[in-house]
Design an enzyme around this catalytic site. Structure first.
Site, mmCIF file in Angstrom:
data_model
loop_
_atom_site.group_PDB
_atom_site.id
_atom_site.type_symbol
_atom_site.label_atom_id
_atom_site.label_comp_id
_atom_site.label_asym_id
_atom_site.label_seq_id
_atom_site.Cartn_x
_atom_site.Cartn_y
_atom_site.Cartn_z
ATOM 1 C CE LYS A 3 -24.469 14.822 31.376
ATOM 2 N NZ LYS A 3 -24.052 15.524 30.143
ATOM 3 N NE ARG A 38 -29.959 14.586 27.787
ATOM 4 C CZ ARG A 38 -28.956 13.723 27.931
ATOM 5 N NH1 ARG A 38 -28.927 12.873 28.914
ATOM 6 N NH2 ARG A 38 -27.953 13.737 27.085
ATOM 7 N NE ARG A 58 -18.686 11.003 24.034
ATOM 8 C CZ ARG A 58 -19.657 11.556 24.758
ATOM 9 N NH1 ARG A 58 -19.472 11.766 26.051
ATOM 10 N NH2 ARG A 58 -20.782 11.930 24.183
ATOM 11 N NE ARG A 93 -22.838 8.710 22.881
ATOM 12 C CZ ARG A 93 -23.293 9.486 23.858
ATOM 13 N NH1 ARG A 93 -22.721 9.429 25.056
ATOM 14 N NH2 ARG A 93 -24.296 10.295 23.658
ATOM 15 N NE ARG A 149 -25.686 14.188 22.059
ATOM 16 C CZ ARG A 149 -24.446 13.685 22.179
ATOM 17 N NH1 ARG A 149 -23.671 13.557 21.120
ATOM 18 N NH2 ARG A 149 -24.013 13.309 23.338
HETATM 19 P P1 AMP Z 1 -26.128 10.834 26.723
HETATM 20 O O1 AMP Z 1 -25.375 9.542 26.664
HETATM 21 O O2 AMP Z 1 -26.487 11.241 28.131
HETATM 22 O O3 AMP Z 1 -25.472 11.944 25.953
HETATM 23 O O4 AMP Z 1 -27.542 10.549 26.000
HETATM 24 C C1 AMP Z 1 -27.603 10.166 24.632
HETATM 25 C C2 AMP Z 1 -29.011 10.359 24.103
HETATM 26 O O5 AMP Z 1 -29.915 9.530 24.857
HETATM 27 C C3 AMP Z 1 -29.564 11.759 24.227
HETATM 28 O O6 AMP Z 1 -29.166 12.596 23.165
HETATM 29 C C4 AMP Z 1 -31.071 11.477 24.241
HETATM 30 O O7 AMP Z 1 -31.533 11.181 22.937
HETATM 31 C C5 AMP Z 1 -31.155 10.209 25.050
HETATM 32 N N1 AMP Z 1 -31.303 10.483 26.501
HETATM 33 C C6 AMP Z 1 -30.393 10.219 27.499
HETATM 34 N N2 AMP Z 1 -30.861 10.604 28.691
HETATM 35 C C7 AMP Z 1 -32.099 11.119 28.466
HETATM 36 C C8 AMP Z 1 -33.081 11.712 29.298
HETATM 37 N N3 AMP Z 1 -32.885 11.866 30.624
HETATM 38 N N4 AMP Z 1 -34.233 12.140 28.724
HETATM 39 C C9 AMP Z 1 -34.452 11.998 27.404
HETATM 40 N N5 AMP Z 1 -33.555 11.481 26.548
HETATM 41 C C10 AMP Z 1 -32.383 11.032 27.070
#
Ligand code: AMP
Length: 238
Positions: free
Chosen positions: A33, A108, A148, A181, A192
């Protein structure tokens, strides 16, 4: 529809007719994404709004939100809806979102999706949301997540298996040492994915049912996926 299937040409050269409006990128962790959002920025010149990036920014700055989010993110769980919605509400007020934006990692949960739908409806006049779901199989996702690496300076994203930097461990653009990360480990990935299946997969079905929805195969080369997304958005907007 005007894009070829193999490359994405920046919109200003082709004079794209479509005003992009709000675009929602959906998909499991690691489907690309963030990578695709960066391709689409070049096409439409609208901002990417990544809730993951915004939360990591809060963690880095040590804000109250960041302190709450840090451990939750480290476990691979979701940050509470109210906190994330509030953060998105503030971001959507910024003027660079006027012609559209690419939401990456939000909504999400169904609570977040309903909040967003209501908010966009209340704003009125704006183009409706277009949702694009990117699909990649589980084993490929695991490789992408564990491989990554990102540049902490320019935010370029690499992958040790699919898109390695020219010099191992360093960014091609600015030479900075690449980082991984904290949640890109196999153990956290599994959590996740559990959160994705339980809470985010229903969001995909929500937008599928509403229409203005497309699904693209995320297993192809990056420019081909981007071209597929551009074509889908232009088709859904026409
Ligand atoms: P991402 O970078 O999108 O993979 O997000 C990393 C982490 O941030 C996720 O595993 C969640 O812990 C948190 N996170 C990101 N976006 C959301 C969201 N829309 N709602 C809740 N937690 C989020």
């Amino acid at each position: 529809m005007s894009s070829s299937n193999s490359t994405v040409t920046p919109g200003r050269e082709e004079g794209r007719k479509t005003t992009p409006g709000p675009i929602l990128l959906l998909g499991a962790p690691g489907v690309g994404k963030g990578t695709q959002a960066k391709e689409l920025i070049k096409v439409w010149e609208i901002p990417q709004i990544s809730t993951g990036d915004l939360l990591r920014g809060n963690v880095a700055q040590g804000t109250e939100l960041g302190k709450t989010a840090k451990e939750i993110m480290g476990r691979g769980e979701l940050v509470p809806d109210t906190l994330v919605n509030e953060m998105v509400a503030v971001r959507l007020q910024q003027p660079d979102t006027a012609n559209g934006y690419i939401l990456d990692g939000f909504p999400r949960t169904l609570v977040q999706a309903n909040w967003l739908d209501e908010r966009l409806a209340a704003l009125g006049g704006a183009l409706p949301l277009v949702a694009v779901s990117i699909k990649v199989d589980y084993n490929q996702l695991l490789r992408r997540i564990t491989g990554r690496r990102n540049c902490p300076v320019c935010q370029s994203i690499y992958n040790l298996y699919g898109k390695p930097p020219a010099k191992e461990g360093f960014c091609d653009v600015d030479g900075a040492a690449l980082a991984q990360r904290a949640d890109d480990t196999e153990k956290v990935f599994e959590e996740r994915m559990r959160a994705y299946e339980a809470l985010t997969a229903p969001v995909v079905e929500h937008y599928r049912a509403l229409g203005r929805f497309a699904e693209v195969d995320g297993g192809r080369p990056i420019p081909e996926i981007a071209a597929g997304i551009v074509a889908a958005v232009e088709r859904l907007r026409s």
